[in-house]
Design an enzyme around this catalytic site. Structure first.
Site, PDB file in Angstrom:
ATOM      1  N   LYS A  90     -19.901  24.436  42.267  1.00 14.45           N
ATOM      2  CA  LYS A  90     -20.651  23.175  42.424  1.00 14.45           C
ATOM      3  C   LYS A  90     -21.904  23.206  41.569  1.00 14.45           C
ATOM      4  CE  LYS A  90     -18.818  23.110  47.054  1.00 14.45           C
ATOM      5  NZ  LYS A  90     -19.015  23.608  48.425  1.00 14.45           N
ATOM      6  N   HIS A 109      -9.138  35.140  52.732  1.00 20.07           N
ATOM      7  CA  HIS A 109     -10.463  34.779  52.202  1.00 20.07           C
ATOM      8  C   HIS A 109     -11.461  35.926  52.224  1.00 20.07           C
ATOM      9  CE1 HIS A 109      -9.776  30.362  52.129  1.00 20.07           C
ATOM     10  NE2 HIS A 109      -8.988  30.615  53.160  1.00 20.07           N
ATOM     11  N   LYS A 156     -23.889  39.088  50.641  1.00 23.54           N
ATOM     12  CA  LYS A 156     -24.353  38.015  49.747  1.00 23.54           C
ATOM     13  C   LYS A 156     -25.763  38.315  49.219  1.00 23.54           C
ATOM     14  CE  LYS A 156     -21.506  34.515  52.090  1.00 23.54           C
ATOM     15  NZ  LYS A 156     -20.600  33.936  51.090  1.00 23.54           N
ATOM     16  N   LYS A 175     -26.026  29.549  51.195  1.00 22.67           N
ATOM     17  CA  LYS A 175     -24.727  30.054  51.671  1.00 22.67           C
ATOM     18  C   LYS A 175     -24.946  30.710  53.032  1.00 22.67           C
ATOM     19  CE  LYS A 175     -24.578  32.427  47.735  1.00 22.67           C
ATOM     20  NZ  LYS A 175     -23.275  32.233  47.148  1.00 22.67           N
ATOM     21  N   ARG A 176     -23.875  31.111  53.702  1.00 23.85           N
ATOM     22  CA  ARG A 176     -24.039  31.866  54.941  1.00 23.85           C
ATOM     23  C   ARG A 176     -24.916  33.077  54.666  1.00 23.85           C
ATOM     24  NH1 ARG A 176     -19.243  34.414  56.369  1.00 23.85           N
ATOM     25  NH2 ARG A 176     -18.330  33.949  54.359  1.00 23.85           N
ATOM     26  N   THR A 219     -17.545  29.066  46.217  1.00 27.61           N
ATOM     27  CA  THR A 219     -17.250  27.712  45.738  1.00 27.61           C
ATOM     28  C   THR A 219     -18.564  26.999  45.433  1.00 27.61           C
ATOM     29  OG1 THR A 219     -17.037  27.129  48.072  1.00 27.61           O
ATOM     30  CG2 THR A 219     -14.996  27.322  46.808  1.00 27.61           C
TER      31      THR A 219
HETATM   32  C1  F58 Z   1     -15.273  32.262  52.290  1.00 27.41           C
HETATM   33  N1  F58 Z   1     -15.098  32.752  53.622  1.00 27.41           N
HETATM   34  C2  F58 Z   1     -15.491  33.399  51.308  1.00 27.41           C
HETATM   35  N2  F58 Z   1     -15.498  32.711  55.875  1.00 27.41           N
HETATM   36  O1  F58 Z   1     -16.576  34.188  51.729  1.00 27.41           O
HETATM   37  C3  F58 Z   1     -15.789  32.791  49.946  1.00 27.41           C
HETATM   38  O2  F58 Z   1     -15.905  33.788  48.985  1.00 27.41           O
HETATM   39  C4  F58 Z   1     -14.652  31.838  49.555  1.00 27.41           C
HETATM   40  O3  F58 Z   1     -14.994  31.134  48.410  1.00 27.41           O
HETATM   41  C5  F58 Z   1     -14.392  30.846  50.663  1.00 27.41           C
HETATM   42  O4  F58 Z   1     -14.150  31.508  51.891  1.00 27.41           O
HETATM   43  C6  F58 Z   1     -13.210  29.957  50.369  1.00 27.41           C
HETATM   44  O5  F58 Z   1     -12.122  30.724  49.961  1.00 27.41           O
HETATM   45  C7  F58 Z   1     -15.662  32.103  54.670  1.00 27.41           C
HETATM   46  O6  F58 Z   1     -16.272  31.070  54.533  1.00 27.41           O
HETATM   47  C8  F58 Z   1     -16.011  32.306  57.050  1.00 27.41           C
HETATM   48  O7  F58 Z   1     -16.698  31.315  57.178  1.00 27.41           O
HETATM   49  C9  F58 Z   1     -15.696  33.181  58.220  1.00 27.41           C
HETATM   50  C10 F58 Z   1     -14.823  32.429  59.198  1.00 27.41           C
HETATM   51  C11 F58 Z   1     -14.510  33.314  60.387  1.00 27.41           C
HETATM   52  C12 F58 Z   1     -15.756  33.817  61.041  1.00 27.41           C
HETATM   53  C13 F58 Z   1     -16.668  34.513  60.067  1.00 27.41           C
HETATM   54  C14 F58 Z   1     -16.963  33.645  58.875  1.00 27.41           C
END
Ligand code: F58
Length: 790
Positions: free
Chosen positions: A642, A352, A536, A530-531, A638
């Site tokens: 949406k 990811h 970002k 988003k985060r 994602t």
């Molecule tokens: C996200 N990753 C990607 N990681 O950033 C996003 O582009 C993608 O659409 C999504 O995955 C699904 O494939 C993501 O959400 C985290 O939350 C990490 C998990 C581990 C700790 C740091 C954040």
């Protein structure tokens, strides 16, 4: 006790549960009582399809899919289940007759924030889609007592408090006291004759809790099985009797810590240790459970890859490779090389992120300390790989660290990226060498989202409009939304579409109003949720907002487009720079929102504690979707899907799934700006690129000067220094083009008919982004699983 049977009307069942399960009469029932009674009544209706699905999967003797994920960002479950069982009208009516609003009842449910962001939400969408398409599957994860932290703001700064979803009444899970495994850590590896035995120093118990996940129209139901950690001995009576009351509870506390919170801050050594413990804890318990189920049906372990597909959601469960090999070799007596082949046949790995700092690695010392036998097995796997590819440049153990990415890659038969661009970049960058050695292992599965939650549940107005126009076949065949495309040219449909959006905006305005910010529902609603992360680029958005405000202030009588800039998101507790960005946005909001010259033109909103439920409010009301990451950095996104489905127009870079969204909705219905991924790489090589970009754009310079001058209270030196210095994420270089695209978007917005036409085309052409399509892709390309029906 009268047990409500699904044959009873739903109303009867709710009343019975209120009386017999909750011991309340309707005249004194609280909102929570009603919500629990409803949840239990709805849950009863899931049990039969759930049993039938389990039985059908056994009878078929086909392949089961196991989705291992550190995160399942499931949010609230009641509305989803009610929608999928087609009970919404009945529920609305029932509560209406009691003077209650069904949505309010449903919103009483705590939001299960068992994830950080897209990765966790994707897992939740996948669970729903696997049930909808009839893919026999289990989700496996951790039952975090607290989940992700609850965010609040104190003078604009992020504060983190515990999220306590489980301390509130929760209707959905079944505790499985019989499904319990002993999980070990530390200790020694001993050689007993020709057997190698790991003797852990510490053990905890993993106890299963099952939540049924019902698919659309109750066609199929899978299980989400979450593990909770508990001590082997609950209580040390000896220490208690000796007067050591704290010490007596220590074993319990130590064990429970494992499933206490999502992502303890792993900036410290102790944090890292706990995180690796969590990963092994749920992975090991899940594998034991998978093997137990397999053993109850088959007696030849070589059949494992034919019957079992295990998907690793990122590297968090990547210890599954070595652990499965350990179980097969040490406990089942299989030869090492055979065990590796069998494990590879079962495992798939989804990547990811390409961000190097996000690729997991553990120090050899920590791994040896915590999982000594796994460290040996990792060395054996590494040696086996090196033997097969003596010229290889990749390392599984390097620089004193165990590299989980390469281990996951090698131990999986398929490795996938989550958008077309991301998959190509994976082949060219992080996994270039492994891709050369193992061509055809990398495949693409572009992400998707479940339309049941993100359209049908979250946006009933739009759903009604679409269903009135083309019937409800779109709900599980989302590409049928194309049928509304001709209606984009029908002015009465456009008016109705517009009215639905306007009503959603009014709802959101009321919500923000209750939180102290009044906004005009006729202003343009522009949303970035988003985060919070530098890649970002929320800081790019707020810089542009400052520049716009400055120009408005220069000429408040100008023909400005009134707009509301909405931000939401959490920063990781240890990510200081991201927290500075939050502080800056809040500081800017405070000044702009209070400015009498411009407050009728521009507002900045930052509702706290972004989660799935807040997203469900914001997305249907959005008109502009901000997807402005530095090209090459957002694996997919994602949220972008949406928004497009719900009729927001995207302003964005050529990054992640934006590329595919733009291709599908049409370049003319998407506001593109910024450098491409290769251009970003080239720009970083230009000496002083940031200084040059700032010098070339007086608007950008003026906005940054205002921050530095303390117009927004503090001067945010770390942000300014970063932007004037290396500006790794190229905020300054992309600013001018972002400004241009933003102004073009405003011009487009003023032409109401044309804007609505574009919005309708976004909805009509986004059907491909259903997670049903994604799941069918995994089933065909990775899992080799077959859809079943009951
Ligand atoms: C996200 N990753 C990607 N990681 O950033 C996003 O582009 C993608 O659409 C999504 O995955 C699904 O494939 C993501 O959400 C985290 O939350 C990490 C998990 C581990 C700790 C740091 C954040």
């Amino acid at each position: 006790m009268t047990i409500p049977r699904p044959g009873d009307t739903l109303a009867d069942a709710i009343r019975q549960h209120l009386k017999f399960s909750l011991g309340k009469s309707s005249d004194v029932a609280t909102l929570t009582d009603w919500r629990m009674a409803l949840s239990l009544a709805v849950r009863d209706r899931i049990v039969d399809p759930w049993f039938a699905s389990t039985r059908a999967a056994y009878d078929k003797q086909g392949k089961r899919v196991y989705y291992l994920s550190m995160e399942f960002l499931i949010g609230r479950l009641l509305e989803d289940a009610t929608v999928n069982l087609g009970l919404m009208d009945e529920v609305t009516e029932f509560f209406q007759s009691r003077g209650l609003d069904a949505r309010k009842v449903m919103q009483d449910e705590p939001d299960a924030a068992l994830g950080n962001g897209g990765l966790g939400r994707l897992a939740a969408c996948f669970l729903e889609s696997m049930s909808t398409v009839g893919c026999p599957a289990y989700g496996y994860g951790i039952r975090y007592e607290h989940g992700l932290f609850r965010q609040s703001f104190d003078r604009g700064r992020q504060m983190e408090g515990p999220e306590d979803w489980l301390t509130e009444a929760h209707a959905w899970e079944y505790e499985r006291t019989e499904a319990q495994y002993r999980i070990g850590f530390g200790g020694q590896v001993k050689q007993l004759g020709d057997r190698t035995v790991w003797q852990p120093a510490e053990t905890v118990l993993a106890r299963a809790y099952d939540t049924p996940m019902i698919g659309w129209q109750g066609r199929w139901a899978n299980t989400l099985r979450l593990w909770s950690a508990r001590p082997e001995t609950v209580f040390d009576l000896g220490r208690f009797n000796a007067g050591d009351y704290y010490g007596a509870a220590e074993p319990e506390n130590l064990a429970r810590t494992i499933s206490r919170v999502l992502y303890p801050d792993d900036t410290t050594e102790d944090g890292k240790r706990l995180r690796l413990k969590q990963e092994f804890f749920f992975t090991a318990a899940s594998l034991r459970d998978i093997l137990r189920r397999f053993d109850s049906e088959y007696d030849d372990l070589k059949l494992l890859p034919e019957k079992v597909a295990i998907q690793l959601n990122d590297t968090h469960p990547a210890i599954a490779g070595p652990e499965l090999v350990r179980l097969l070799v040490d406990e089942k007596g299989m030869a090492f090389e055979d065990a590796v082949t069998v494990a590879q046949g079962c495992l798939g790995y989804t990547n990811h992120t390409l961000l190097p700092e996000a690729l997991e690695r553990w120090s050899v010392k920590l791994m040896t300390d915590l999982l000594p036998r796994h460290m040996q097995i990792i060395e054996m796997i590494d040696a086996m790989h090196k033997n097969a590819h003596p010229d290889r440049k990749v390392e599984m153990i390097g620089g004193g660290d165990v590299q989980m990415g390469p281990i996951a890659f090698f131990m999986a038969h398929k490795v996938n990226g989550v958008s077309a661009l991301h998959t190509e970049l994976m082949k060219e960058t992080v996994f270039a060498e492994l891709n050369r050695l193992h061509p055809n292992r990398i495949v693409n599965e572009t992400n998707g989202i479940t339309p049941r939650r993100w359209v049908l549940g979250a946006n009933p107005r739009l759903s009604r409009l679409v269903t009135d126009a083309i019937g409800d076949g779109w709900v599980d065949d989302l590409e049928r939304l194309q049928e509304i495309e001709p209606l984009a040219d029908d002015s009465s449909f456009r008016d109705a579409y517009d009215a639905a959006k306007r009503a959603n905006k009014a709802d959101l305005a009321a919500y923000l109003g209750q939180r102290g910010l009044s906004v005009d529902p006729d202003a343009m609603f522009d949303v970035q949720i988003k985060r919070i992360h530098e890649y970002k680029r929320q800081h790019l958005n707020i810089l542009q907002t400052i520049a716009l405000w400055q120009e408005m202030k220069d000429a408040p009588q100008g023909n400005w487009l009134p707009q509301v800039k909405i931000f939401a998101g959490k920063a990781a507790p240890g990510y200081v720079f991201a927290k500075e960005i939050i502080h800056l946005i809040n500081a800017v909001a405070e000044v702009i929102n209070a400015d009498p010259d411009t407050s009728h033109l521009l507002k900045v909103a930052y509702p706290a504690n972004y989660n799935v439920s807040l997203a469900e409010r914001l997305i249907p009301a959005a008109e502009v979707s901000q997807q402005i990451s530095t090209a090459g950095k957002e694996a997919s996104g994602t949220g972008n899907m949406k928004f497009a489905l719900n009729g927001a127009l995207t302003i964005g870079t050529l990054d992640g799934a934006n590329v595919e969204i733009r291709e599908l909705v049409g370049a003319e219905n998407f506001f593109l700006f910024g450098m491409t991924a290769p251009e970003v790489v080239a720009r970083r090589e230009v000496a002083e690129h940031a200084k040059k970009a700032i010098a070339a754009d007086p608007r950008l310079k003026r906005a940054m000067d205002a921050i530095e001058a303390g117009i927004f209270g503090e001067r945010f030196p770390s942000i300014i220094e970063n932007l004037m210095g290396h500006d790794y994420f190229c905020v300054t270089s992309d600013f001018s083009d972002y400004w241009r695209a933003s102004r073009e978007l405003e011009v487009a917005y003023r032409d109401r008919a044309e804007w609505t036409r574009m919005a309708i085309l976004n909805t009509a052409r986004s059907g491909w982004f259903s997670s049903d399509r994604t799941i069918r892709g995994y089933m065909a390309d990775i899992w080799g699983a077959e859809a079943l029906t009951i």
